[in-house]
Design an enzyme around this catalytic site. Structure first.
Site, mmCIF file in Angstrom:
data_model
loop_
_atom_site.group_PDB
_atom_site.id
_atom_site.type_symbol
_atom_site.label_atom_id
_atom_site.label_comp_id
_atom_site.label_asym_id
_atom_site.label_seq_id
_atom_site.Cartn_x
_atom_site.Cartn_y
_atom_site.Cartn_z
ATOM 1 N N LYS A 1 -2.957 -33.551 14.059
ATOM 2 C CA LYS A 1 -1.744 -32.743 13.877
ATOM 3 C C LYS A 1 -2.160 -31.335 13.469
ATOM 4 O O LYS A 1 -2.935 -31.166 12.518
ATOM 5 C CB LYS A 1 -0.854 -33.334 12.782
ATOM 6 C CG LYS A 1 0.018 -34.476 13.263
ATOM 7 C CD LYS A 1 1.022 -34.861 12.184
ATOM 8 C CE LYS A 1 1.903 -36.001 12.619
ATOM 9 N NZ LYS A 1 2.828 -36.443 11.544
ATOM 10 N N LYS B 1 -5.902 -44.211 7.865
ATOM 11 C CA LYS B 1 -5.335 -43.202 8.767
ATOM 12 C C LYS B 1 -5.809 -43.461 10.203
ATOM 13 O O LYS B 1 -5.034 -43.354 11.149
ATOM 14 C CB LYS B 1 -5.691 -41.789 8.300
ATOM 15 C CG LYS B 1 -5.038 -40.747 9.190
ATOM 16 C CD LYS B 1 -4.567 -39.510 8.504
ATOM 17 C CE LYS B 1 -3.751 -38.658 9.494
ATOM 18 N NZ LYS B 1 -3.420 -37.350 8.992
ATOM 19 N N ARG C 1 3.338 -44.009 13.014
ATOM 20 C CA ARG C 1 2.648 -42.904 12.318
ATOM 21 C C ARG C 1 3.546 -42.238 11.274
ATOM 22 O O ARG C 1 3.044 -41.628 10.321
ATOM 23 C CB ARG C 1 2.130 -41.879 13.337
ATOM 24 C CG ARG C 1 1.306 -40.798 12.667
ATOM 25 C CD ARG C 1 0.516 -39.948 13.622
ATOM 26 N NE ARG C 1 -0.178 -38.915 12.869
ATOM 27 C CZ ARG C 1 -1.133 -38.133 13.357
ATOM 28 N NH1 ARG C 1 -1.520 -38.262 14.599
ATOM 29 N NH2 ARG C 1 -1.701 -37.215 12.585
ATOM 30 N N HIS D 1 8.478 -31.680 1.426
ATOM 31 C CA HIS D 1 8.607 -30.470 2.248
ATOM 32 C C HIS D 1 9.789 -29.621 1.784
ATOM 33 O O HIS D 1 9.745 -28.383 1.840
ATOM 34 C CB HIS D 1 8.772 -30.844 3.733
ATOM 35 C CG HIS D 1 7.503 -31.344 4.373
ATOM 36 N ND1 HIS D 1 7.446 -31.879 5.634
ATOM 37 C CD2 HIS D 1 6.216 -31.375 3.914
ATOM 38 C CE1 HIS D 1 6.191 -32.216 5.927
ATOM 39 N NE2 HIS D 1 5.440 -31.930 4.887
ATOM 40 N N HIS E 1 0.926 -28.436 -1.774
ATOM 41 C CA HIS E 1 1.456 -29.481 -0.896
ATOM 42 C C HIS E 1 1.333 -30.869 -1.555
ATOM 43 O O HIS E 1 2.281 -31.650 -1.584
ATOM 44 C CB HIS E 1 0.713 -29.443 0.445
ATOM 45 C CG HIS E 1 1.073 -30.546 1.377
ATOM 46 N ND1 HIS E 1 2.297 -30.619 2.010
ATOM 47 C CD2 HIS E 1 0.380 -31.655 1.777
ATOM 48 C CE1 HIS E 1 2.345 -31.705 2.772
ATOM 49 N NE2 HIS E 1 1.189 -32.353 2.644
HETATM 50 P P1 NAD Z 1 -5.474 -25.523 1.041
HETATM 51 O O1 NAD Z 1 -6.008 -25.550 2.397
HETATM 52 O O2 NAD Z 1 -4.565 -24.407 0.676
HETATM 53 O O3 NAD Z 1 -6.697 -25.561 0.035
HETATM 54 C C1 NAD Z 1 -6.439 -25.561 -1.337
HETATM 55 C C2 NAD Z 1 -7.186 -24.425 -2.079
HETATM 56 O O4 NAD Z 1 -8.529 -24.813 -2.283
HETATM 57 C C3 NAD Z 1 -7.222 -23.110 -1.342
HETATM 58 O O5 NAD Z 1 -7.091 -22.054 -2.255
HETATM 59 C C4 NAD Z 1 -8.616 -23.118 -0.739
HETATM 60 O O6 NAD Z 1 -9.104 -21.820 -0.461
HETATM 61 C C5 NAD Z 1 -9.403 -23.780 -1.813
HETATM 62 N N1 NAD Z 1 -10.612 -24.463 -1.401
HETATM 63 C C6 NAD Z 1 -10.818 -25.180 -0.279
HETATM 64 N N2 NAD Z 1 -12.003 -25.794 -0.337
HETATM 65 C C7 NAD Z 1 -12.579 -25.431 -1.502
HETATM 66 C C8 NAD Z 1 -13.799 -25.763 -2.139
HETATM 67 N N3 NAD Z 1 -14.641 -26.665 -1.611
HETATM 68 N N4 NAD Z 1 -14.082 -25.208 -3.318
HETATM 69 C C9 NAD Z 1 -13.189 -24.346 -3.905
HETATM 70 N N5 NAD Z 1 -11.999 -24.019 -3.381
HETATM 71 C C10 NAD Z 1 -11.698 -24.567 -2.182
HETATM 72 O O7 NAD Z 1 -4.681 -26.873 0.705
HETATM 73 P P2 NAD Z 1 -4.962 -28.405 1.059
HETATM 74 O O8 NAD Z 1 -4.370 -29.153 -0.057
HETATM 75 O O9 NAD Z 1 -6.363 -28.638 1.426
HETATM 76 O O10 NAD Z 1 -4.094 -28.621 2.374
HETATM 77 C C11 NAD Z 1 -2.695 -28.522 2.353
HETATM 78 C C12 NAD Z 1 -2.225 -28.268 3.759
HETATM 79 O O11 NAD Z 1 -2.566 -29.370 4.594
HETATM 80 C C13 NAD Z 1 -0.725 -28.081 3.865
HETATM 81 O O12 NAD Z 1 -0.438 -26.957 4.654
HETATM 82 C C14 NAD Z 1 -0.267 -29.339 4.565
HETATM 83 O O13 NAD Z 1 0.885 -29.147 5.340
HETATM 84 C C15 NAD Z 1 -1.459 -29.682 5.408
HETATM 85 N N6 NAD Z 1 -1.540 -31.094 5.793
HETATM 86 C C16 NAD Z 1 -1.720 -31.386 7.095
HETATM 87 C C17 NAD Z 1 -1.844 -32.702 7.489
HETATM 88 C C18 NAD Z 1 -2.124 -33.034 8.934
HETATM 89 O O14 NAD Z 1 -2.073 -34.205 9.294
HETATM 90 N N7 NAD Z 1 -2.452 -32.069 9.752
HETATM 91 C C19 NAD Z 1 -1.788 -33.731 6.541
HETATM 92 C C20 NAD Z 1 -1.620 -33.380 5.206
HETATM 93 C C21 NAD Z 1 -1.493 -32.050 4.826
HETATM 94 N N1 GLY Z 2 -0.128 -36.465 7.393
HETATM 95 C C1 GLY Z 2 0.777 -37.037 8.336
HETATM 96 C C2 GLY Z 2 0.145 -37.409 9.617
HETATM 97 O O1 GLY Z 2 -1.003 -37.138 9.894
HETATM 98 O O2 GLY Z 2 0.803 -37.995 10.432
#
Ligand code: NAD
Ligand code: GLY
Length: 373
Positions: free
Chosen positions: A156, A240, A254, A265, A278
């Site tokens: 996704k 997953k 899913r 959200h 998130h």
């Molecule tokens: P993020 O990508 O914003 O990362 C969180 C913070 O940690 C950021 O400030 C980043 O710069 C920092 N960071 C990243 N790696 C680091 C490291 N190793 N050391 C220090 N700092 C670091 O947030 P997240 O929680 O990783 O991801 C949230 C996003 O993921 C949301 O936009 C959500 O919608 C998306 N998401 C997508 C799916 C999918 O299936 N595609 C599933 C769940 C969440």
């Molecule tokens: N995080 C939701 C999905 O991957 O379907």
């Protein structure tokens, strides 16, 4: 005694390898420590192709040069772009910076994009890869717990719209996922907690034994015990992979991966993206969705309390912001699971089992009032 050749690459450290079973779009997930230093683990795509590392201004100084060095032997040229950091930048303008760079430096259609960062970078890089020249390869190198257990896996990709979370996107599976557990060493505590929300999610929806394991190991996980983290990442990815392998494009099953996300959200969009993380919004959303499952007569109150207690022990908020029930409902109607304006929620049918349900607005409003400050 023979002197080891300096060009012999060191062996890849102990690694768990899982497979996402999707016929010609299938791929491996590698989970281990120290993977970022191993070209055999990380480098993908045609030899001598070009590569662009997409990362952000926080992660770039930590890991981009290491990744660039390890890719240099495989790709003809390796460039990197550091985007502004944060959920508030998961938008068209920031996405365009990737296209500007790709076009500005004439990257061709064999180019491989490496997403180095958390879920924001992973989702945006995946979307850029889905679109550039109608599709180029992408490798996910998740560096947050949340990205390692969830967002890097399953294909996704998306950006946000002010009206709704992840509303503009595409399905685009990566070539490989490389989860180097050592990158979690530099993650702030708040981000570890946010990642634990998505780990906890897998228990009530798919594996009640895993929920019990998390309860026993929550303190070790928060303390970043590597053995505990390795198991949490592996079990989360196994679940997953099992779900995505059966329903890649969310025709049905899913959707269970969105437990807590409909409420979550709404919190993220209602407060403005980036105000709550998130994972924080999902954690609180799971408390609300578990209570809605109780009010719909599906599970007993003790199970919902158990989930809420674990979310709290993970260091996550269990009470939502007071936006008013009407505003929550308005925001929740802008959800990919809604049909003809009817919101559908992932509810727990029994410990370790979940499915999609409609619910009366009045009942949902009661839940929101009971769980917001
Ligand atoms: P993020 O990508 O914003 O990362 C969180 C913070 O940690 C950021 O400030 C980043 O710069 C920092 N960071 C990243 N790696 C680091 C490291 N190793 N050391 C220090 N700092 C670091 O947030 P997240 O929680 O990783 O991801 C949230 C996003 O993921 C949301 O936009 C959500 O919608 C998306 N998401 C997508 C799916 C999918 O299936 N595609 C599933 C769940 C969440
Ligand atoms: N995080 C939701 C999905 O991957 O379907």
């Amino acid at each position: 005694m023979a002197i080891p050749s300096p060009i012999t690459p060191p062996p890849i450290p102990p690694t768990t390898q899982l497979r996402i079973d999707l016929a010609d779009r299938g791929y491996d997930i590698l989970i281990g420590c120290g993977l970022l230093d191993h070209a055999d683990a990380v480098a993908c795509g045609a030899a001598s192709s070009e590569a662009l590392i997409v990362t952000n201004t926080t992660v770039a100084p930590l890991y981009a040069e290491r990744l660039r060095r390890v890719l240099a032997g495989h790709h003809a040229r390796v460039h990197a772009i550091a985007l502004p950091d944060g959920e508030a930048h998961k938008d068209w303008d920031t996405l365009n910076l990737i296209f500007d760079r790709l076009l500005g430096e004439a990257f061709d259609r064999k180019t491989v994009l490496y997403a180095l960062g958390g879920g924001v970078i992973g989702d945006m890089t995946g979307f850029a890869a889905a679109c550039y020249m109608r599709g180029v390869a992408c490798v996910q190198v998740p560096t947050t717990l949340l990205a390692q257990v969830d967002s890097s896996v399953g294909g996704k990709t998306a950006i946000n719209h002010p009206a709704g979370k992840n509303m503009i996107g595409a399905f685009h599976q990566p070539l490989r996922v490389i989860a180097d557990l050592d990158t979690l060493d530099t993650l702030p505590d708040r981000e570890i907690s946010a990642g634990l929300a998505e780990v906890i999610k897998y228990g009530p929806i798919a594996d009640d034994d895993f929920l019990g394991w998390i309860e026993q190991h929550i303190d070790a996980l928060r303390a970043r015990d590597k053995v505990a983290l390795a198991y949490a990442v592996r079990r989360s990815c196994e679940i997953k992979a099992w779900v995505v392998g059966q329903d890649e494009r969310e025709a049905g099953l899913r959707a269970i991966l969105n437990f807590g996300h409909t409420f979550g959200h709404a919190i993220e969009a209602g407060l403005g993206f980036g105000t709550w993380l998130h994972g924080e919004a999902v954690g609180c959303g799971m408390v609300m969705a578990a209570d809605l499952s109780v009010r719909c007569g599906l599970i007993d109150a003790a199970y919902a309390t158990r989930i809420a207690r674990l979310i709290e022990r993970a260091g996550l908020p269990i009470r939502g912001p007071h936006l008013g029930a009407a505003r929550y409902l308005e925001l929740m109607r802008v959800d990919k699971k809604s049909e003809s304006g009817q919101i559908r929620f992932v509810l727990i049918d029994a410990p370790g089992q979940a499915s999609l349900h409609p619910a009366d607005d009045a009942l949902v409003a009661e839940v929101i009032e009971a769980h917001s400050v």
